[in-house]
Design an enzyme around this catalytic site. Sequence first.
Site, PDB file in Angstrom:
ATOM      1  N   GLU A  69       0.810  -1.199   0.169  1.00 11.09           N
ATOM      2  CA  GLU A  69       0.039   0.074  -0.065  1.00 11.09           C
ATOM      3  C   GLU A  69       0.913   1.345  -0.060  1.00 11.09           C
ATOM      4  OE1 GLU A  69      -2.781   2.244  -0.565  1.00 11.09           O
ATOM      5  OE2 GLU A  69      -3.639   0.216  -0.414  1.00 11.09           O
ATOM      6  N   ASN A  97       4.830   1.662  -3.802  1.00 16.68           N
ATOM      7  CA  ASN A  97       3.981   1.775  -5.117  1.00 16.68           C
ATOM      8  C   ASN A  97       4.188   0.199  -5.918  1.00 16.68           C
ATOM      9  OD1 ASN A  97       2.939   2.138  -7.643  1.00 16.68           O
ATOM     10  ND2 ASN A  97       3.611   4.366  -7.624  1.00 16.68           N
ATOM     11  N   ASP A 119      -8.903  -0.094  -8.472  1.00 17.62           N
ATOM     12  CA  ASP A 119      -9.312   1.091  -9.142  1.00 17.62           C
ATOM     13  C   ASP A 119      -9.839   0.555 -10.557  1.00 17.62           C
ATOM     14  OD1 ASP A 119     -10.052   3.335 -10.466  1.00 17.62           O
ATOM     15  OD2 ASP A 119      -8.768   4.486  -9.155  1.00 17.62           O
ATOM     16  N   LYS A 123     -12.030   5.134 -17.926  1.00 19.38           N
ATOM     17  CA  LYS A 123     -11.701   5.652 -19.222  1.00 19.38           C
ATOM     18  C   LYS A 123     -10.644   4.918 -20.006  1.00 19.38           C
ATOM     19  CE  LYS A 123     -12.726  10.473 -17.549  1.00 19.38           C
ATOM     20  NZ  LYS A 123     -12.273  11.800 -17.354  1.00 19.38           N
ATOM     21  N   THR A 192     -13.133  -8.609   1.933  1.00 23.82           N
ATOM     22  CA  THR A 192     -12.254  -7.156   2.148  1.00 23.82           C
ATOM     23  C   THR A 192     -13.508  -6.384   2.493  1.00 23.82           C
ATOM     24  OG1 THR A 192     -12.889  -6.521  -0.072  1.00 23.82           O
ATOM     25  CG2 THR A 192     -10.959  -7.709   0.047  1.00 23.82           C
ATOM     26  N   TYR A 194     -14.648  -3.573   1.186  1.00 23.55           N
ATOM     27  CA  TYR A 194     -15.324  -3.548  -0.025  1.00 23.55           C
ATOM     28  C   TYR A 194     -16.191  -4.470  -0.296  1.00 23.55           C
ATOM     29  CZ  TYR A 194     -13.130   1.131  -1.377  1.00 23.55           C
ATOM     30  OH  TYR A 194     -12.341   2.064  -1.295  1.00 23.55           O
ATOM     31  N   GLU A 195     -15.833  -5.916  -0.497  1.00 21.21           N
ATOM     32  CA  GLU A 195     -16.596  -6.959  -0.534  1.00 21.21           C
ATOM     33  C   GLU A 195     -17.837  -7.073   0.301  1.00 21.21           C
ATOM     34  OE1 GLU A 195     -15.933 -11.646  -1.082  1.00 21.21           O
ATOM     35  OE2 GLU A 195     -14.262 -10.432  -0.689  1.00 21.21           O
TER      36      GLU A 195
END
EC number: 2.1.1.33
Length: 216
Positions: A69, A97, A119, A123, A192, A194-195
Amino acid sequence: MRLRNKPWAEEMITNHPEVIVPNPEDFKGNWQVVFGNNNPIHIEVGTGKGQFVTGMALQNPDINYIGIELYDSVIVCALEKVLEAKSPANLRLLKVNGADLNKFFNKNDVARVYLNFSDPWPKTRHAKRRLTHGDFLKLYESILVDNGEIHFKTDNRGLFEFSLISISEYGMLLKYVSLDLHANMPEDNVMTEYEQKFSAKGQPIYRLESQFITKL
């Protein structure tokens, strides 16, 4: 993920070198020194608040885990999660990174890469930033063992479809594909943050397991 400034984060990170490895480039090709064993290493690129990588480390004590992270305000949340779990001996974090993995790992250092809710960069002009783009697959291959694996989860259908195509075009083997992971969720699935959030809203979770094929 919205980043909120945490003025105390830098000091906390500095105070816990036993979890967040300082100067990780010094251990390239020699991670057994950090863990004190030769167990396989699995990394999570974009570890976020650390729920997944901490849960995996607790569930699998014979595998070493490294969460990657970049941002202080995020990795400090993962650090807190690790400390709450009493700092499992098989878990470390790197504040680096994810695009620079080959600065910290040699070929054969890593057995598996986890990508969770990355992410989507929707686009078209940002496609190369997606963590399943061919350029990133090449990067992962450069640090993985022969026949190393990538495990990927997302709630974003577009990113999942892109990833299926990208991985297939790279010549990898797709070992497992699910368009609704929670419809028949494996018992060993570690969620996670988000999950949990998205599945609670009824959104399908997409998952794949892929493997590099050793080139003769």
